[in-house]
Design a protein around this motif. Structure first.
Motif, PDB file in Angstrom:
ATOM      1  N   VAL A 267      70.274   5.146 -24.029  1.00 40.34           N
ATOM      2  CA  VAL A 267      69.947   3.600 -23.418  1.00 40.34           C
ATOM      3  C   VAL A 267      70.835   2.856 -22.139  1.00 40.34           C
ATOM      4  O   VAL A 267      71.042   2.541 -20.934  1.00 40.34           O
ATOM      5  CB  VAL A 267      69.776   2.657 -24.141  1.00 40.34           C
ATOM      6  N   VAL A 268      71.998   3.554 -22.771  1.00 38.06           N
ATOM      7  CA  VAL A 268      73.350   2.400 -21.927  1.00 38.06           C
ATOM      8  C   VAL A 268      73.948   3.242 -20.773  1.00 38.06           C
ATOM      9  O   VAL A 268      73.992   2.627 -19.287  1.00 38.06           O
ATOM     10  CB  VAL A 268      74.822   2.812 -22.890  1.00 38.06           C
ATOM     11  N   ALA A 269      73.587   4.795 -20.952  1.00 36.20           N
ATOM     12  CA  ALA A 269      73.135   5.290 -19.613  1.00 36.20           C
ATOM     13  C   ALA A 269      72.054   4.832 -18.105  1.00 36.20           C
ATOM     14  O   ALA A 269      72.693   4.978 -17.323  1.00 36.20           O
ATOM     15  CB  ALA A 269      72.598   6.435 -19.941  1.00 36.20           C
ATOM     16  N   ARG A 270      71.094   4.489 -19.035  1.00 38.03           N
ATOM     17  CA  ARG A 270      70.104   4.305 -17.909  1.00 38.03           C
ATOM     18  C   ARG A 270      70.399   2.305 -17.441  1.00 38.03           C
ATOM     19  O   ARG A 270      70.392   2.569 -16.108  1.00 38.03           O
ATOM     20  CB  ARG A 270      69.247   4.093 -18.790  1.00 38.03           C
ATOM     21  N   TRP A 271      70.808   2.197 -18.281  1.00 39.71           N
ATOM     22  CA  TRP A 271      71.976   0.681 -17.628  1.00 39.71           C
ATOM     23  C   TRP A 271      72.800   1.038 -16.938  1.00 39.71           C
ATOM     24  O   TRP A 271      73.172   0.506 -15.832  1.00 39.71           O
ATOM     25  CB  TRP A 271      72.693   0.087 -18.836  1.00 39.71           C
ATOM     26  N   ASN A 272      73.857   2.070 -16.566  1.00 50.69           N
ATOM     27  CA  ASN A 272      74.459   2.409 -15.392  1.00 50.69           C
ATOM     28  C   ASN A 272      74.201   3.464 -14.773  1.00 50.69           C
ATOM     29  O   ASN A 272      74.746   3.996 -14.022  1.00 50.69           O
ATOM     30  CB  ASN A 272      75.632   2.839 -16.660  1.00 50.69           C
ATOM     31  N   GLY A 273      72.923   3.450 -14.267  1.00 51.89           N
ATOM     32  CA  GLY A 273      71.965   3.900 -13.411  1.00 51.89           C
ATOM     33  C   GLY A 273      72.021   6.059 -13.877  1.00 51.89           C
ATOM     34  O   GLY A 273      71.484   6.971 -12.539  1.00 51.89           O
ATOM     35  N   HIS A 274      72.000   6.810 -14.542  1.00 52.79           N
ATOM     36  CA  HIS A 274      72.301   7.768 -15.266  1.00 52.79           C
ATOM     37  C   HIS A 274      70.958   8.526 -16.386  1.00 52.79           C
ATOM     38  O   HIS A 274      70.123   6.760 -16.631  1.00 52.79           O
ATOM     39  CB  HIS A 274      73.780   7.855 -16.051  1.00 52.79           C
ATOM     40  N   ASP A 275      70.787   9.354 -16.288  1.00 52.14           N
ATOM     41  CA  ASP A 275      69.564  10.230 -16.702  1.00 52.14           C
ATOM     42  C   ASP A 275      69.849  10.953 -18.453  1.00 52.14           C
ATOM     43  O   ASP A 275      70.413  11.995 -18.287  1.00 52.14           O
ATOM     44  CB  ASP A 275      69.133  10.549 -16.124  1.00 52.14           C
ATOM     45  N   LEU A 276      69.998  10.472 -19.222  1.00 56.73           N
ATOM     46  CA  LEU A 276      70.415  11.265 -20.797  1.00 56.73           C
ATOM     47  C   LEU A 276      69.129  11.001 -21.493  1.00 56.73           C
ATOM     48  O   LEU A 276      69.448  10.540 -23.217  1.00 56.73           O
ATOM     49  CB  LEU A 276      72.277  10.358 -21.219  1.00 56.73           C
ATOM     50  N   ASP A 277      68.442  10.865 -20.830  1.00 57.06           N
ATOM     51  CA  ASP A 277      66.554  10.451 -21.990  1.00 57.06           C
ATOM     52  C   ASP A 277      66.463  11.410 -22.861  1.00 57.06           C
ATOM     53  O   ASP A 277      65.859  11.369 -23.681  1.00 57.06           O
ATOM     54  CB  ASP A 277      65.684  10.209 -21.284  1.00 57.06           C
ATOM     55  N   PHE A 278      67.061  13.136 -22.886  1.00 61.14           N
ATOM     56  CA  PHE A 278      66.907  14.255 -23.363  1.00 61.14           C
ATOM     57  C   PHE A 278      67.314  13.511 -24.430  1.00 61.14           C
ATOM     58  O   PHE A 278      66.657  13.658 -26.222  1.00 61.14           O
ATOM     59  CB  PHE A 278      67.244  15.171 -22.980  1.00 61.14           C
ATOM     60  N   LEU A 279      68.650  13.256 -25.209  1.00 61.12           N
ATOM     61  CA  LEU A 279      69.331  12.740 -25.870  1.00 61.12           C
ATOM     62  C   LEU A 279      68.524  11.958 -27.185  1.00 61.12           C
ATOM     63  O   LEU A 279      67.888  11.948 -28.032  1.00 61.12           O
ATOM     64  CB  LEU A 279      70.435  11.711 -25.955  1.00 61.12           C
ATOM     65  N   SER A 280      67.778  10.698 -26.466  1.00 62.46           N
ATOM     66  CA  SER A 280      66.831  10.151 -27.485  1.00 62.46           C
ATOM     67  C   SER A 280      64.977  10.856 -27.579  1.00 62.46           C
ATOM     68  O   SER A 280      64.883  10.421 -28.300  1.00 62.46           O
ATOM     69  CB  SER A 280      66.706   8.928 -26.244  1.00 62.46           C
ATOM     70  N   THR A 281      64.894  11.497 -26.639  1.00 62.11           N
ATOM     71  CA  THR A 281      63.514  11.842 -26.561  1.00 62.11           C
ATOM     72  C   THR A 281      63.823  13.898 -27.610  1.00 62.11           C
ATOM     73  O   THR A 281      62.603  13.833 -28.343  1.00 62.11           O
ATOM     74  CB  THR A 281      62.566  12.036 -25.355  1.00 62.11           C
ATOM     75  N   ASP A 282      64.487  14.641 -27.605  1.00 67.81           N
ATOM     76  CA  ASP A 282      64.791  15.228 -27.571  1.00 67.81           C
ATOM     77  C   ASP A 282      65.785  15.171 -29.248  1.00 67.81           C
ATOM     78  O   ASP A 282      65.349  16.029 -29.963  1.00 67.81           O
ATOM     79  CB  ASP A 282      64.414  16.842 -27.074  1.00 67.81           C
ATOM     80  N   VAL A 283      66.150  14.999 -29.250  1.00 72.66           N
ATOM     81  CA  VAL A 283      67.118  15.027 -30.334  1.00 72.66           C
ATOM     82  C   VAL A 283      67.228  13.859 -31.054  1.00 72.66           C
ATOM     83  O   VAL A 283      67.333  14.134 -32.880  1.00 72.66           O
ATOM     84  CB  VAL A 283      68.973  14.720 -29.373  1.00 72.66           C
ATOM     85  N   ALA A 284      67.470  13.041 -30.536  1.00 75.94           N
ATOM     86  CA  ALA A 284      66.431  12.079 -32.423  1.00 75.94           C
ATOM     87  C   ALA A 284      65.967  12.150 -32.713  1.00 75.94           C
ATOM     88  O   ALA A 284      66.449  11.375 -33.988  1.00 75.94           O
ATOM     89  CB  ALA A 284      67.206  10.301 -31.080  1.00 75.94           C
TER      90      ALA A 284
ATOM     91  N   ALA B 229      64.222   0.240 -20.523  1.00 73.97           N
ATOM     92  CA  ALA B 229      65.798   0.274 -20.569  1.00 73.97           C
ATOM     93  C   ALA B 229      66.576  -0.891 -19.963  1.00 73.97           C
ATOM     94  O   ALA B 229      67.521  -1.532 -20.439  1.00 73.97           O
ATOM     95  CB  ALA B 229      66.670   1.015 -20.823  1.00 73.97           C
ATOM     96  N   ASN B 230      65.454  -1.385 -18.900  1.00 73.82           N
ATOM     97  CA  ASN B 230      66.085  -1.569 -18.145  1.00 73.82           C
ATOM     98  C   ASN B 230      64.921  -3.371 -17.517  1.00 73.82           C
ATOM     99  O   ASN B 230      65.909  -4.286 -16.841  1.00 73.82           O
ATOM    100  CB  ASN B 230      66.234  -2.023 -16.874  1.00 73.82           C
ATOM    101  N   THR B 231      64.251  -3.394 -18.620  1.00 78.02           N
ATOM    102  CA  THR B 231      63.070  -4.378 -19.022  1.00 78.02           C
ATOM    103  C   THR B 231      63.495  -5.236 -19.118  1.00 78.02           C
ATOM    104  O   THR B 231      63.707  -5.657 -20.392  1.00 78.02           O
ATOM    105  CB  THR B 231      61.332  -3.929 -18.618  1.00 78.02           C
ATOM    106  N   PRO B 232      63.493  -6.755 -18.849  1.00 78.18           N
ATOM    107  CA  PRO B 232      63.395  -8.083 -19.373  1.00 78.18           C
ATOM    108  C   PRO B 232      62.565  -8.038 -20.588  1.00 78.18           C
ATOM    109  O   PRO B 232      61.212  -7.830 -20.410  1.00 78.18           O
ATOM    110  CB  PRO B 232      62.689  -8.876 -18.379  1.00 78.18           C
TER     111      PRO B 232
END
Length: 409
Positions: A201-218, A137-140
């Motif tokens: 993705v926005v959580a990663r931009w702000n230094g938080h970890d909500l990866d389960f939303l992307s990997t488990d819910v979506a 998410a933060n990689t150019p």
């Protein structure tokens, strides 16, 4: 997760095959073709997004995460196909439809090229099969690629929501049900897939970890939404012919009493007995054969039998229409008996027409078959003479009873 995604892909593939029952006709019909393409692309998206497929693609190409631009490109192509399907479904002047389709294809074609270019510029050497969106998410360039494919998909789904909501107020019946299913499926995609991806993705931009939303819910939400959308596209096109085949099957069975009565008099070619014949095809063969038999039995019609049966039915309180059907059923039964016994036809006027031959369709024949079924005598038990009250098993009553011997004192 691969099993859930593959199951969704399989259901979408089956839906695409069902819609394209006649490939040659489908290629000439823009609406059918665009429906098949949209559903097939949705199935390919799920196949490409499965972790097992991603691992196989990465290993086959030797490029880590090569499955990412492949999946995102397929998703963008599906978004474009969904818009094209809506354009063809809406209809309008041919030039306008063609122009809108070309614009949609051009826009999403550029989007796919941008996704491939950004991936080529990015440094994504670590293979990620389930959390690529949040990991990079933060990689150019990877960041821009992820955001670009999400925005392209969101634009198509929001347009679908708006259009389906508007059309659902203007149409009725199966089309409205189909639009509502598409709307529910699209909302599930927007809320359950896209919103969760954006949030992670926005959580990663702000230094938080909500990866389960992307990997488990979506993923499961996207699968359910795509299946509902496909059901909405398929239902208005498949349900009417399915119901027609079901009615054909019922009418074919309802004509059985009439067919069994007149089949010996029919000279029509024998119908095909292949098990894959559709009910409507079987019904057409039976209807033609019955009409042929009725023509062959017409010389044996005895109108005296018909008139007596009609008078009896009217005396029993039946309506004139029911009395006519009962009378024609009795006359037809008598004619079939005469023809089977090779009797001479009775002298009669040959200008009479059965009610079943005066109406179009199968309804008249079905009414005649029902009248025949009602006119059959019920099975009777062997008759046993009643035993008078007070008579034992070894006694007889009546004039044939033996006289009693006089009592001698």
């Amino acid at each position: 997760m691969s099993l859930v995604v593959y199951l969704a892909a399989f259901m979408l593939g089956v839906a695409s095959v069902l819609v394209r029952r006649r490939p040659r006709t489908a290629l000439r019909d823009p609406l059918t073709l665009s429906t098949c393409v949209a559903i097939a692309l949705a199935a390919l998206v799920f196949v490409c997004a499965a972790p097992a497929t991603l691992a196989a693609v990465n290993e086959l190409t030797g490029v880590p995460n090569f499955g990412a631009p492949l999946t995102y490109g397929m998703l963008s192509a599906y978004s474009c196909a969904a818009l094209v399907l809506l354009i063809n479904w809406r209809g309008g002047p041919r030039e306008l439809v063609r122009r809108m389709v070309l614009r949609s294809v051009a826009a999403y074609g550029l989007l796919v090229l941008a996704i491939v270019a950004l991936f080529a510029l990015a440094d994504a050497g670590t293979e990620r099969l389930t959390d690529l969106d949040t990991y990079y998410a933060n990689t150019p360039f990877m960041r821009e690629m992820i955001l670009l494919y999400l925005l392209g998909h969101s634009a198509a789904m929001l347009v679908m929501c708006a259009v389906c909501l508007k059309w659902a107020r203007e149409v009725t019946g199966l089309l409205r049900i189909g639009l509502r299913l598409i709307l529910v499926g699209t909302l599930l995609d927007v809320v359950g897939f896209q919103l969760t991806k954006y949030t992670a993705v926005v959580a990663r931009w702000n230094g938080h970890d909500l990866d389960f939303l992307s990997t488990d819910v979506a993923p499961p939400m996207a699968s359910l939404g795509a299946v509902l959308c496909s059901a909405g596209f398929v239902l208005p096109r498949l349900l009417p012919p399915t119901l027609a085949q079901w009615r054909g099957l019922l009418d074919h069975r309802r004509l059985a009493p009439l067919w069994h009565l007149v089949r010996s008099a029919s000279t029509a070619p024998k119908p095909p007995t292949a098990w894959w014949q559709l009910p409507q095809v079987r019904l057409q063969w039976r209807e033609v054969s019955i009409h042929d038999a009725l023509l062959a039995l017409a010389p044996y019609f005895d109108h005296r039998v018909r008139e007596r049966a009609r008078d009896d039915a009217l005396a029993a309180g039946r309506s004139p229409h029911e009395a006519r059907l009962a009378a024609e059923a009795a006359m037809l039964t008598d004619a079939a008996r005469r023809a089977a016994a090779r009797e001479e036809p009775p002298p009669a006027d040959g200008s009479y027409r059965l009610h079943a031959t005066e109406v179009s369709g199968t309804g008249g024949l079905v009414e005649l078959a029902r009248a025949l079924d009602r006119g059959r005598p019920p099975p009777t038990a062997p008759h046993t003479p009643p035993v008078p009250d007070g008579a034992g098993p070894n006694t007889m009553a009546g004039p044939m009873a033996e006289p009693e011997e006089p009592h001698v004192a």
